[in-house]
Write a protein that holds these residues in place. Structure first.
Motif, PDB file in Angstrom:
ATOM      1  N   UNK A 148     -13.991  42.618 -46.827  1.00 53.40           N
ATOM      2  CA  UNK A 148     -13.791  43.927 -47.455  1.00 53.40           C
ATOM      3  C   UNK A 148     -13.359  43.743 -48.907  1.00 53.40           C
ATOM      4  N   UNK A 149     -12.425  42.823 -49.137  1.00 56.28           N
ATOM      5  CA  UNK A 149     -11.939  42.573 -50.496  1.00 56.28           C
ATOM      6  C   UNK A 149     -13.073  42.074 -51.398  1.00 56.28           C
ATOM      7  N   UNK A 150     -13.865  41.137 -50.884  1.00 57.80           N
ATOM      8  CA  UNK A 150     -14.977  40.588 -51.664  1.00 57.80           C
ATOM      9  C   UNK A 150     -16.010  41.670 -51.960  1.00 57.80           C
ATOM     10  N   UNK A 151     -16.301  42.502 -50.966  1.00 54.30           N
ATOM     11  CA  UNK A 151     -17.308  43.552 -51.134  1.00 54.30           C
ATOM     12  C   UNK A 151     -16.836  44.610 -52.121  1.00 54.30           C
ATOM     13  N   UNK A 152     -15.557  44.960 -52.053  1.00 61.95           N
ATOM     14  CA  UNK A 152     -15.024  45.934 -53.016  1.00 61.95           C
ATOM     15  C   UNK A 152     -15.099  45.377 -54.437  1.00 61.95           C
ATOM     16  N   UNK A 153     -14.814  44.098 -54.591  1.00 61.47           N
ATOM     17  CA  UNK A 153     -14.906  43.476 -55.911  1.00 61.47           C
ATOM     18  C   UNK A 153     -16.345  43.521 -56.428  1.00 61.47           C
ATOM     19  N   UNK A 154     -17.300  43.291 -55.535  1.00 57.30           N
ATOM     20  CA  UNK A 154     -18.711  43.379 -55.927  1.00 57.30           C
ATOM     21  C   UNK A 154     -19.062  44.796 -56.373  1.00 57.30           C
ATOM     22  N   UNK A 155     -18.510  45.788 -55.661  1.00 59.10           N
ATOM     23  CA  UNK A 155     -18.760  47.171 -56.037  1.00 59.10           C
ATOM     24  C   UNK A 155     -18.188  47.514 -57.400  1.00 59.10           C
ATOM     25  N   UNK A 156     -16.989  47.005 -57.687  1.00 62.10           N
ATOM     26  CA  UNK A 156     -16.366  47.255 -58.989  1.00 62.10           C
ATOM     27  C   UNK A 156     -17.193  46.644 -60.114  1.00 62.10           C
ATOM     28  N   UNK A 157     -17.679  45.426 -59.900  1.00 61.63           N
ATOM     29  CA  UNK A 157     -18.509  44.774 -60.919  1.00 61.63           C
ATOM     30  C   UNK A 157     -19.830  45.511 -61.101  1.00 61.63           C
ATOM     31  N   UNK A 158     -20.366  46.034 -60.002  1.00 64.03           N
ATOM     32  CA  UNK A 158     -21.623  46.767 -60.100  1.00 64.03           C
ATOM     33  C   UNK A 158     -21.437  48.076 -60.864  1.00 64.03           C
ATOM     34  N   UNK A 159     -20.260  48.696 -60.728  1.00 65.05           N
ATOM     35  CA  UNK A 159     -19.976  49.908 -61.505  1.00 65.05           C
ATOM     36  C   UNK A 159     -20.071  49.632 -63.003  1.00 65.05           C
ATOM     37  N   UNK A 160     -19.576  48.478 -63.421  1.00 67.02           N
ATOM     38  CA  UNK A 160     -19.658  48.118 -64.837  1.00 67.02           C
ATOM     39  C   UNK A 160     -21.111  47.942 -65.268  1.00 67.02           C
ATOM     40  N   UNK A 161     -21.934  47.390 -64.370  1.00 68.47           N
ATOM     41  CA  UNK A 161     -23.354  47.220 -64.679  1.00 68.47           C
ATOM     42  C   UNK A 161     -24.054  48.573 -64.799  1.00 68.47           C
ATOM     43  N   UNK A 162     -23.654  49.524 -63.950  1.00 67.84           N
ATOM     44  CA  UNK A 162     -24.261  50.857 -64.013  1.00 67.84           C
ATOM     45  C   UNK A 162     -23.988  51.489 -65.374  1.00 67.84           C
ATOM     46  N   UNK A 163     -22.786  51.300 -65.886  1.00 65.33           N
ATOM     47  CA  UNK A 163     -22.432  51.884 -67.186  1.00 65.33           C
ATOM     48  C   UNK A 163     -23.291  51.342 -68.318  1.00 65.33           C
ATOM     49  N   UNK A 164     -23.884  50.171 -68.117  1.00 68.19           N
ATOM     50  CA  UNK A 164     -24.690  49.558 -69.174  1.00 68.19           C
ATOM     51  C   UNK A 164     -26.120  50.092 -69.209  1.00 68.19           C
ATOM     52  N   UNK A 165     -26.514  50.863 -68.186  1.00 68.59           N
ATOM     53  CA  UNK A 165     -27.884  51.386 -68.144  1.00 68.59           C
ATOM     54  C   UNK A 165     -28.044  52.481 -69.199  1.00 68.59           C
ATOM     55  N   UNK A 166     -29.005  52.313 -70.071  1.00 72.42           N
ATOM     56  CA  UNK A 166     -29.251  53.265 -71.149  1.00 72.42           C
ATOM     57  C   UNK A 166     -30.632  53.887 -70.980  1.00 72.42           C
ATOM     58  N   UNK A 167     -30.793  55.110 -71.511  1.00 68.74           N
ATOM     59  CA  UNK A 167     -32.099  55.758 -71.432  1.00 68.74           C
ATOM     60  C   UNK A 167     -32.026  57.222 -71.801  1.00 68.74           C
ATOM     61  N   UNK A 168     -33.080  57.956 -71.448  1.00 71.51           N
ATOM     62  CA  UNK A 168     -33.173  59.373 -71.785  1.00 71.51           C
ATOM     63  C   UNK A 168     -32.349  60.216 -70.812  1.00 71.51           C
TER      64      UNK A 168
END
Length: 215
Positions: A148-168
């Motif tokens: 659970x701890x590892x998976x939550x950490x993966x989710x937090x890192x993925x949130x940062x990746x989502x913020x990097x998505x740019x577009x229209x």
């Protein structure tokens, strides 16, 4: 006098066995060890990954699974593999930083690739919730808590990746939906941390048998 004509029928190809419905007993091989586990093809890869983690201690993201001549990815549909009793699954642990990722995207666009990752994370959270509801053994619960701890950490890192998505505007709307979905998954994982926290600091080092919990 007319002679009889005998027509020879061509040999019929063998009929392949029909994969059984429901859980299928298969062999799992990892580092010269073997276990018998069950694969429930009505459920997703997340349940299989979790089951294998419980048995071997290898985190789901680092499980490279090969069966019936193909690699099983996090978004592989198990009901299309055609597992039969006594089939073999081979496990290889990939290095940290080279985790297995989904490959069946609607398109190669970052939005769709990220959506696939979130769906897989959501399915793993669901599998963890199911396991947390039935597991009572402190040692096994400690292993689930670690995941659970590892998976939550993966989710937090993925949130940062989502913020990097740019577009229209369409991309921004899609990004907002991804953030909402992923935030909900992370909230569920945060609740699971409390639910699965072992009492008395039980160790997570053991490897219970493959049949200790049915996924």
């Amino acid at each position: 006098m007319a002679s009889a004509c005998i027509t020879m029928q061509p040999p019929q190809p063998p009929v392949p066995p029909t994969p059984p419905a429901g859980p299928v007993p298969v062999g799992l091989s990892y580092e010269k060890q073997t276990w018998e586990i069950t694969v429930d093809t009505s459920k997703g890869m997340a349940n299989l990954n979790l089951h294998i983690y419980i048995v071997t201690g290898v985190l789901p993201g680092r499980q490279k699974l090969m069966a019936k001549g193909q690699t099983l990815y996090p978004d592989t549909q198990l009901n299309k593999i055609g597992f039969l009793p006594r089939d073999k699954i081979m496990l290889v642990q990939v290095p940290a930083g080279q985790e297995m990722e989904p490959v069946h995207h609607i398109s190669p666009h970052p939005v769709d690739r990220t959506r696939s990752k979130i769906v897989c994370l959501d399915e793993l959270a669901t599998a963890l919730e199911g396991a947390a509801g039935i597991v009572k053994d402190p040692e096994m619960l400690a292993k689930i808590h670690k995941l659970v701890m590892v998976t939550e950490d993966s989710g937090t890192k993925l949130l940062l990746k989502v913020d990097e998505i740019q577009g229209d505007d369409n991309v921004r709307a899609a990004r907002k939906a991804l953030v909402k979905h992923l935030s909900g998954v992370c909230d569920r994982l945060d609740n699971l941390k409390t639910q699965t926290k072992p009492d008395g600091g039980a160790s997570a080092g053991g490897q219970p048998g493959a049949q200790a919990v049915q996924m």
